[in-house]
Design a protein around this motif. Structure first.
Motif, PDB file in Angstrom:
ATOM      1  N   ASP A  48       3.352  -8.796  -2.776  1.00 28.61           N
ATOM      2  CA  ASP A  48       2.573  -8.483  -1.356  1.00 28.61           C
ATOM      3  C   ASP A  48       3.427  -9.162  -0.352  1.00 28.61           C
ATOM      4  O   ASP A  48       3.306  -8.282   0.759  1.00 28.61           O
ATOM      5  CB  ASP A  48       1.292  -9.290  -1.569  1.00 28.61           C
ATOM      6  CG  ASP A  48       0.177  -9.034  -2.606  1.00 28.61           C
ATOM      7  OD1 ASP A  48       0.416  -7.697  -2.786  1.00 28.61           O
ATOM      8  OD2 ASP A  48      -0.711  -9.851  -2.955  1.00 28.61           O
ATOM      9  N   THR A  49       4.329  -9.963  -0.529  1.00 28.89           N
ATOM     10  CA  THR A  49       5.010 -10.418   0.916  1.00 28.89           C
ATOM     11  C   THR A  49       6.435 -10.660   0.467  1.00 28.89           C
ATOM     12  O   THR A  49       7.106 -11.446   1.267  1.00 28.89           O
ATOM     13  CB  THR A  49       4.524 -11.873   1.320  1.00 28.89           C
ATOM     14  OG1 THR A  49       4.577 -12.748   0.085  1.00 28.89           O
ATOM     15  CG2 THR A  49       2.924 -11.536   1.641  1.00 28.89           C
ATOM     16  N   PHE A  58       5.383  -9.482  10.000  1.00 26.16           N
ATOM     17  CA  PHE A  58       4.744  -8.567   9.071  1.00 26.16           C
ATOM     18  C   PHE A  58       5.407  -8.532   7.925  1.00 26.16           C
ATOM     19  O   PHE A  58       6.599  -8.340   7.914  1.00 26.16           O
ATOM     20  CB  PHE A  58       4.281  -7.289   9.641  1.00 26.16           C
ATOM     21  CG  PHE A  58       3.115  -6.463   8.742  1.00 26.16           C
ATOM     22  CD1 PHE A  58       2.068  -6.780   8.752  1.00 26.16           C
ATOM     23  CD2 PHE A  58       3.466  -5.240   8.031  1.00 26.16           C
ATOM     24  CE1 PHE A  58       1.052  -6.166   8.078  1.00 26.16           C
ATOM     25  CE2 PHE A  58       2.826  -4.702   7.258  1.00 26.16           C
ATOM     26  CZ  PHE A  58       1.627  -5.361   7.260  1.00 26.16           C
ATOM     27  N   SER A  64       3.282  -2.356  -1.784  1.00 20.27           N
ATOM     28  CA  SER A  64       3.184  -1.348  -0.626  1.00 20.27           C
ATOM     29  C   SER A  64       4.116  -0.235  -0.893  1.00 20.27           C
ATOM     30  O   SER A  64       3.777   1.093  -0.703  1.00 20.27           O
ATOM     31  CB  SER A  64       3.389  -1.873   0.750  1.00 20.27           C
ATOM     32  OG  SER A  64       2.507  -3.175   0.899  1.00 20.27           O
ATOM     33  N   LEU A 120      -1.148   2.229   4.258  1.00 20.10           N
ATOM     34  CA  LEU A 120      -1.459   1.391   5.254  1.00 20.10           C
ATOM     35  C   LEU A 120      -2.285   0.235   4.754  1.00 20.10           C
ATOM     36  O   LEU A 120      -2.372  -0.968   4.990  1.00 20.10           O
ATOM     37  CB  LEU A 120      -2.173   1.950   6.549  1.00 20.10           C
ATOM     38  CG  LEU A 120      -1.322   2.916   7.321  1.00 20.10           C
ATOM     39  CD1 LEU A 120      -2.033   3.765   8.412  1.00 20.10           C
ATOM     40  CD2 LEU A 120       0.045   2.264   7.718  1.00 20.10           C
ATOM     41  N   TYR A 124      -1.713  -4.068   4.311  1.00 13.70           N
ATOM     42  CA  TYR A 124      -2.791  -5.144   4.792  1.00 13.70           C
ATOM     43  C   TYR A 124      -3.551  -6.222   3.816  1.00 13.70           C
ATOM     44  O   TYR A 124      -3.772  -7.206   3.908  1.00 13.70           O
ATOM     45  CB  TYR A 124      -3.607  -4.554   5.977  1.00 13.70           C
ATOM     46  CG  TYR A 124      -3.128  -4.332   7.084  1.00 13.70           C
ATOM     47  CD1 TYR A 124      -2.722  -5.271   7.913  1.00 13.70           C
ATOM     48  CD2 TYR A 124      -2.562  -3.043   7.413  1.00 13.70           C
ATOM     49  CE1 TYR A 124      -2.033  -5.037   9.271  1.00 13.70           C
ATOM     50  CE2 TYR A 124      -1.886  -2.597   8.462  1.00 13.70           C
ATOM     51  CZ  TYR A 124      -1.575  -3.708   9.541  1.00 13.70           C
ATOM     52  OH  TYR A 124      -0.928  -3.253  10.579  1.00 13.70           O
ATOM     53  N   LYS A 126      -3.943  -7.763   0.771  1.00 14.22           N
ATOM     54  CA  LYS A 126      -2.917  -8.409  -0.130  1.00 14.22           C
ATOM     55  C   LYS A 126      -3.681  -9.083  -1.465  1.00 14.22           C
ATOM     56  O   LYS A 126      -3.955 -10.154  -1.367  1.00 14.22           O
ATOM     57  CB  LYS A 126      -2.066  -9.376   0.515  1.00 14.22           C
ATOM     58  CG  LYS A 126      -1.085  -8.532   1.560  1.00 14.22           C
ATOM     59  CD  LYS A 126      -0.157  -9.579   2.341  1.00 14.22           C
ATOM     60  CE  LYS A 126       0.526  -8.889   3.091  1.00 14.22           C
ATOM     61  NZ  LYS A 126       0.905  -7.431   3.173  1.00 14.22           N
TER      62      LYS A 126
END
Length: 157
Positions: A48-49, A58, A64, A120, A124, A126
């Motif tokens: 996720d990050t 961001f 993603s 998209l 966003y 997650k």
């Protein structure tokens, strides 16, 4: 054992206790479970990050990027998410929290399957991070506690 801070007049107060280096755990989990929680947290971060977009705050993850591959991308991300849910089940999470985790995975899968807008949405929403937060909250462990116990050095006698 935690030590107490001393005031100028020599009295101590329990209100100002230093925190120990071990994670504060409310539901008595062992070192093996802490390692599993650490692994779940790192997988969720990767999915996720993992990457920060330059000049912004961001973050994007592998979920993603996988979502960009038509058809199999969202399915692959969902399989990783289901692995996290299965590990939470093995750790002993109650059925209501597992159901919330599965709901997050389902929302991520359905939302990510929509062409173009789904990509998209994946950036966003997650779901893996949300799910690991549910697991950590259940055990009363924070992400800081997981990191602190990883850096802790073994004591020598």
């Amino acid at each position: 054992m935690a030590t107490t801070a001393q005031f100028r007049n020599g009295r101590s107060s329990k209100r100002y206790q230093e925190t120990p280096e071990q994670p504060r755990v409310e539901k008595g989990i062992g070192a093996d479970d802490i390692r599993r929680l650490r692994r779940l947290s790192s997988i969720a971060a990767l999915m996720d990050t993992a990457v920060v977009i330059p000049l912004t705050r961001f973050r994007l993850g592998a979920d993603s990027v996988l979502g960009l591959v038509p058809g199999i991308g969202d399915a692959a991300g969902t399989l990783v998410s289901l692995y996290l849910v299965n590990e939470a089940r093995r750790l002993g999470l109650p059925k209501d929290k597992l159901a919330r985790m599965l709901t997050n995975v389902g929302i991520d899968f359905v939302g990510g399957a929509v062409p173009l807008l789904g990509d998209l949405f994946d950036a966003y929403f997650k779901s893996n991070k949300r799910n690991v937060d549910l697991v950590l909250d259940h055990f009363g462990v924070s992400r800081d506690d997981l990191g602190r116990s990883a850096r802790r050095k073994p004591q020598r006698e």
